[in-house]
Design an enzyme around this catalytic site. Sequence first.
Site, short mmCIF file in Angstrom:
data_model
loop_
_atom_site.label_atom_id
_atom_site.label_comp_id
_atom_site.label_asym_id
_atom_site.label_seq_id
_atom_site.Cartn_x
_atom_site.Cartn_y
_atom_site.Cartn_z
N CYS A 6 46.90 26.90 4.43
CA CYS A 6 48.09 26.08 4.88
C CYS A 6 49.43 26.98 4.66
O CYS A 6 49.36 27.36 3.23
CB CYS A 6 48.20 24.69 4.22
SG CYS A 6 49.82 23.77 4.94
N CYS B 82 53.65 23.44 -1.33
CA CYS B 82 53.26 22.16 -2.23
C CYS B 82 52.69 22.55 -3.39
O CYS B 82 51.63 23.00 -3.62
CB CYS B 82 52.62 21.17 -1.41
SG CYS B 82 53.29 20.85 0.28
N CYS C 281 48.99 21.61 -4.41
CA CYS C 281 47.81 21.53 -3.39
C CYS C 281 47.06 22.78 -3.46
O CYS C 281 47.69 23.88 -3.31
CB CYS C 281 48.72 21.47 -1.90
SG CYS C 281 47.45 21.30 -0.43
N CYS D 289 40.35 8.41 8.38
CA CYS D 289 41.59 9.08 8.18
C CYS D 289 41.28 10.59 8.46
O CYS D 289 40.30 11.08 7.79
CB CYS D 289 42.44 9.02 6.92
SG CYS D 289 42.45 7.18 6.38
N CYS E 21 43.59 6.97 11.31
CA CYS E 21 44.93 7.45 10.74
C CYS E 21 44.69 9.02 10.81
O CYS E 21 43.58 9.40 10.77
CB CYS E 21 45.09 7.03 9.39
SG CYS E 21 46.46 7.56 8.33
N ARG F 135 47.18 1.64 -1.68
CA ARG F 135 46.12 2.26 -1.88
C ARG F 135 46.03 3.29 -3.11
O ARG F 135 46.83 3.84 -3.46
CB ARG F 135 45.82 3.49 -0.53
CG ARG F 135 46.19 2.47 0.52
CD ARG F 135 45.66 3.23 2.00
NE ARG F 135 45.92 2.66 3.28
CZ ARG F 135 45.41 1.84 3.98
NH1 ARG F 135 44.17 1.34 3.54
NH2 ARG F 135 45.97 1.19 5.04
S1 SF4 Z 1 50.09 19.25 0.92
FE1 SF4 Z 1 48.74 21.28 1.20
S2 SF4 Z 1 48.06 20.93 3.15
FE2 SF4 Z 1 49.96 19.55 3.24
S3 SF4 Z 1 51.34 20.64 3.79
FE3 SF4 Z 1 51.35 20.91 1.59
S4 SF4 Z 1 50.17 22.63 1.14
FE4 SF4 Z 1 50.03 22.26 3.37
#
Ligand code: SF4
Length: 331
Positions: free
Chosen positions: A57, A61, A64, A101, A133, A265
């Site tokens: 990605c 974040c 993540c 999901c 979802c 949840r």
């Molecule tokens: S949480 Fe992870 S997968 Fe989702 S947008 Fe952020 S970096 Fe990308």
Amino acid sequence: MNQQNKIRNDWSIEEVRRIYHMSLLTLTYEAAHIHRQWHDPSTVQVCTLLSIKTGGCPEDCAYCGQAARYHTNIKVKPLMDVGEVIACAKRAKESGSTRFCMAAAWREVRDNRDFDKVLEMVKGVYALGLEVCCTLGMLTADQAKRLREAGLSAYNHNLDSSENYYQEIISTRNFNDRLNTLEYVRRAGISVCCGGIIGLGESAEDRIAMLHKLATMPSHPESVPINALARVSGTPLADLPKVQIWEMVRMIGTARILMPKAMVRLSAGRSEMSTIEQAWCFLAGANSIFTSESEELLVTPNPKLTEDRAMFELLGLHPFSLKENQKLDLG
Ligand code: SF4
């Protein structure tokens, strides 16, 4: 003291703060009382979460493991085939899930063949009679409409944290981008799944602000996932301390009081919780958990199905049936 027997969207930040800081036993008692007014406390919805496209990605974040820029052990996997996903949804239904999901590690949805494939997946899962979802990143209004037409019940897009703290954990998009996607989802007639993560280094005030934002939306999210940070080696937040169970109970209890009708949840973090700790979360108003065949919640560990079954048996809980699913107001 009975906190509430109607839905309110006009909570003040002081009221949220007062509820959040109640003594833990009182908070849990109040939340359990409200939970029983709105839900059958013996039923818990089991949702299956499948990562349909993993890793790589472009977003940053900080929590993540799927962000391409961090050196984690996550194996990047392209978008799955439609048939594989439907087969997985069938197995999920057979094992007692009523909500399926699908998550893709994308910044945003693009109008391309991958999106067409996702629409096919949504149609296929919908045809099985499951709630469907997706969590695919940012959407346009038109994409939300197309997902709805394909049969999507709900779209997950978490606030993650407070507006103030958001910029500390993500720099590649902003809080308003989040709210825009949620607005498109709502306008398309898709129910909103929106919650957050604790343990990112945020303060109690950030948690209160996030819950206040959720509880003062024009309509409450139908689904509110509360996640404990799953510390992934290689990410900037890998060395933060483990979230304490009492922090999760406090978040869940406050969410239950503020948003009595929502499905709250108990999401990431269960693999580090004992049965007793999870029981506290159910007592405080959590009424859903996630499972997955791979014993992973996206890319972090999750309890085995057999462990969850044993926990349900011990606590006298039973999973939602498909009939109960249909009773849910998904509007
Ligand atoms: S949480 Fe992870 S997968 Fe989702 S947008 Fe952020 S970096 Fe990308």
